[in-house]
Design a protein around this motif. Structure first.
Motif, mmCIF file in Angstrom:
data_model
loop_
_atom_site.group_PDB
_atom_site.id
_atom_site.type_symbol
_atom_site.label_atom_id
_atom_site.label_comp_id
_atom_site.label_asym_id
_atom_site.label_seq_id
_atom_site.Cartn_x
_atom_site.Cartn_y
_atom_site.Cartn_z
ATOM 1 N N ALA A 198 94.700 -32.571 -25.474
ATOM 2 C CA ALA A 198 96.116 -32.626 -25.831
ATOM 3 C C ALA A 198 96.900 -33.184 -24.648
ATOM 4 N N ILE A 199 98.148 -33.564 -24.900
ATOM 5 C CA ILE A 199 99.010 -34.083 -23.843
ATOM 6 C C ILE A 199 99.478 -32.930 -22.962
ATOM 7 N N THR A 200 99.122 -32.986 -21.690
ATOM 8 C CA THR A 200 99.494 -31.957 -20.727
ATOM 9 C C THR A 200 99.869 -32.628 -19.410
ATOM 10 N N ASN A 201 100.144 -31.792 -18.391
ATOM 11 C CA ASN A 201 100.374 -32.343 -17.054
ATOM 12 C C ASN A 201 99.184 -33.164 -16.583
ATOM 13 N N LEU A 202 97.975 -32.750 -16.988
ATOM 14 C CA LEU A 202 96.776 -33.485 -16.584
ATOM 15 C C LEU A 202 96.771 -34.894 -17.160
ATOM 16 N N THR A 203 97.427 -35.074 -18.314
ATOM 17 C CA THR A 203 97.508 -36.400 -18.915
ATOM 18 C C THR A 203 98.300 -37.352 -18.023
ATOM 19 N N LEU A 204 99.449 -36.891 -17.546
ATOM 20 C CA LEU A 204 100.258 -37.736 -16.664
ATOM 21 C C LEU A 204 99.535 -38.017 -15.354
ATOM 22 N N SER A 205 98.838 -37.033 -14.825
ATOM 23 C CA SER A 205 98.070 -37.252 -13.599
ATOM 24 C C SER A 205 96.994 -38.304 -13.826
ATOM 25 N N ASN A 206 96.378 -38.255 -15.002
ATOM 26 C CA ASN A 206 95.358 -39.244 -15.336
ATOM 27 C C ASN A 206 95.957 -40.631 -15.450
ATOM 28 N N PHE A 207 97.125 -40.752 -16.094
ATOM 29 C CA PHE A 207 97.801 -42.044 -16.201
ATOM 30 C C PHE A 207 98.099 -42.618 -14.816
ATOM 31 N N LEU A 208 98.573 -41.749 -13.916
ATOM 32 C CA LEU A 208 98.904 -42.210 -12.565
ATOM 33 C C LEU A 208 97.652 -42.673 -11.834
ATOM 34 N N PHE A 209 96.569 -41.913 -11.981
ATOM 35 C CA PHE A 209 95.314 -42.296 -11.328
ATOM 36 C C PHE A 209 94.814 -43.635 -11.858
ATOM 37 N N ILE A 210 94.861 -43.813 -13.180
ATOM 38 C CA ILE A 210 94.404 -45.076 -13.770
ATOM 39 C C ILE A 210 95.272 -46.224 -13.281
ATOM 40 N N HIS A 211 96.583 -46.016 -13.277
ATOM 41 C CA HIS A 211 97.512 -47.081 -12.903
ATOM 42 C C HIS A 211 97.287 -47.534 -11.463
ATOM 43 N N ILE A 212 97.156 -46.587 -10.554
ATOM 44 C CA ILE A 212 96.995 -46.945 -9.138
ATOM 45 C C ILE A 212 95.555 -47.350 -8.827
ATOM 46 N N GLY A 213 94.591 -46.593 -9.339
ATOM 47 C CA GLY A 213 93.193 -46.886 -9.031
ATOM 48 C C GLY A 213 92.754 -48.248 -9.526
ATOM 49 N N LEU A 214 93.106 -48.568 -10.780
ATOM 50 C CA LEU A 214 92.724 -49.872 -11.311
ATOM 51 C C LEU A 214 93.476 -51.004 -10.608
ATOM 52 N N SER A 215 94.696 -50.715 -10.131
ATOM 53 C CA SER A 215 95.450 -51.750 -9.417
ATOM 54 C C SER A 215 94.707 -52.209 -8.175
ATOM 55 N N PHE A 216 94.157 -51.257 -7.431
ATOM 56 C CA PHE A 216 93.424 -51.638 -6.226
ATOM 57 C C PHE A 216 92.071 -52.262 -6.560
ATOM 58 N N SER A 217 91.533 -51.970 -7.749
ATOM 59 C CA SER A 217 90.281 -52.622 -8.144
ATOM 60 C C SER A 217 90.483 -54.110 -8.399
ATOM 61 N N LEU A 218 91.743 -54.533 -8.575
ATOM 62 C CA LEU A 218 92.013 -55.962 -8.739
ATOM 63 C C LEU A 218 91.572 -56.761 -7.512
ATOM 64 N N LEU A 219 91.607 -56.128 -6.342
ATOM 65 C CA LEU A 219 91.197 -56.829 -5.119
ATOM 66 C C LEU A 219 89.725 -57.215 -5.188
ATOM 67 N N PHE A 220 88.895 -56.316 -5.714
ATOM 68 C CA PHE A 220 87.480 -56.651 -5.881
ATOM 69 C C PHE A 220 87.319 -57.769 -6.908
ATOM 70 N N GLY A 221 88.104 -57.699 -7.988
ATOM 71 C CA GLY A 221 88.048 -58.762 -8.987
ATOM 72 C C GLY A 221 88.441 -60.104 -8.411
ATOM 73 N N LEU A 222 89.430 -60.116 -7.525
ATOM 74 C CA LEU A 222 89.836 -61.367 -6.886
ATOM 75 C C LEU A 222 88.728 -61.904 -5.990
ATOM 76 N N TRP A 223 88.042 -61.009 -5.302
ATOM 77 C CA TRP A 223 86.920 -61.463 -4.468
ATOM 78 C C TRP A 223 85.862 -62.140 -5.342
ATOM 79 N N MET A 224 85.554 -61.564 -6.492
ATOM 80 C CA MET A 224 84.604 -62.188 -7.412
ATOM 81 C C MET A 224 85.134 -63.536 -7.908
#
Length: 385
Positions: free
Chosen positions: A181-207
């Protein structure tokens, strides 16, 4: 030369670029930095995003004590309406995301129109498509973080869409919500995905750059200033605002759509979820596989360059100028006057002729082409670059 691109379209693109040269000169022609423009906006997103992160609170509880900054919506509201320059930073972050998507699409179109996506360039195309889809998903998660009524609708639509996938749907729903269900953990997960995947773009650029010897990754400062000015114009003319605070007990049904990032939700709302996934996944696969049917030499034979060993002096100019790392300097055999000799990696060679123009000793050649043909290829390459 084999090509699936209408010649008139390529000629029109090059004519526009030449016309732009007449106005701003080739040094400041943005068409010559089409691959660097999205990366400029990436740095803008990183910097503005980190500033926003300093004041963001990823919770949904205590929603109506807004003066105490206790949830996601109230923290975004504080950034926008109270924090000095907060609205400007938020606007820059939003419009830089839109601009990044736009410039990525223009970059892909220019690569396709000038026929620079096949054979030895297929890695750049496939990784570029992956980066585009990753940017789109990251941008969508940014809309969840605001936690207004639009965020709630998008979250519920995403949960429904994931649930429609066979076998993996239920697991993806739990991963997306960080629970059932939608809880505080949901927002924390959204934030983690948003920031974590953003930095993974650097690896994609290297490729994306791994097969290129001198990728253009930074436009000249004058172009950067112009891009920043355009961003600020949109920030002040069209300031960013939030909708009403999300209420889990409500059922909002409409929202303002950002066509750069949220077009999949417009599709989702207009068809059944099965057809939606067929179109999304099928389109993604088709877009990714654009260069694959033309990878085979039978459809587009490439005559790789050859080194004339008795003329090679080991100067390495051809190796330095090769755009695709197709020429390597290796130790010369015993008895040679020189320490190094050039050797061509045929599987990377595009037959572009740049190495022929770089060599001052006629020690490298395209064996099946006349000198006039080689010069014509080099000229075409320079004009299309």
């Amino acid at each position: 030369m084999y090509t699936s691109i209408p010649k008139g379209l390529t000629d029109l693109t090059l004519a526009i670029e030449k016309g732009t040269n007449a106005v701003v000169t080739s040094k400041y022609n943005p068409f010559y930095y089409h691959g660097a423009l999205p990366q400029f906006y990436l740095w803008v997103l990183f910097i503005s995003g980190l500033l926003l992160f300093a004041y963001y609170i990823p919770t949904i509880e205590n929603a109506y004590f807004s003066e105490n900054l206790v949830n996601a919506w109230t923290s975004v509201n504080y950034i926008t309406n109270v924090l000095p320059m907060g609205a400007v930073i938020r606007g820059i972050h939003r419009y830089a995301g839109d601009a990044m998507v736009l410039t990525i699409v223009l970059h892909a179109l220019r690569v396709w129109i000038t026929d620079r996506y096949r054979q030895y360039r297929w890695i750049q195309w496939v990784t570029g498509v992956a980066l585009l889809f990753l940017v789109l998903f990251i941008g969508q998660t940014g809309y969840y973080l605001v936690w207004d009524e639009r965020s709630l609708i998008l979250t519920r639509m995403t949960v429904s869409a994931l649930g429609a996938l066979p076998f993996v749907g239920e697991g993806l729903q739990k991963w997306f919500l960080n629970g059932t269900a939608i809880t505080n953990l949901t927002l924390s997960n959204f934030l983690f995905i948003h920031i974590g995947l953003s930095f993974s773009l650097l690896f994609g650029l290297w490729m994306h750059y791994v097969r290129m010897t001198r990728p253009v990754i930074t436009p000249p400062p004058a172009i950067n200033y112009m891009l920043t000015a355009v961003l600020l114009v949109f920030v002040f003319l069209y300031p960013i605002t939030s909708g009403k605070m999300a209420d889990l007990n409500s059922m909002p049904t409409s929202f303002e759509i950002d066509w750069f990032f949220l077009w999949p939700y417009a599709m989702m709302a207009s068809m059944n979820l099965g057809m939606y996934w067929v179109l999304i996944l099928g389109g993604a696969i088709a877009f990714t596989c654009v260069p694959l049917p033309q990878l085979y030499k039978a459809s587009h034979p490439i005559e790789s360059a050859e080194v004339v060993l008795n003329k090679c002096t080991g100067c390495s100019l051809c190796s330095q100028d090769c755009p695709y790392s197709a020429i390597e300097m290796v130790p010369a055999p015993a008895g040679s006057r020189f320490k190094l000799l050039a050797t061509v990696k045929a599987y990377r060679c595009s037959g572009c002729g740049v190495c022929v123009g770089a060599c001052a000793f006629d020690a490298i050649d395209l064996p099946n082409l006349l000198d006039t043909d080689v010069k014509a290829k080099i000229k075409a390459l320079a004009e299309a670059k």
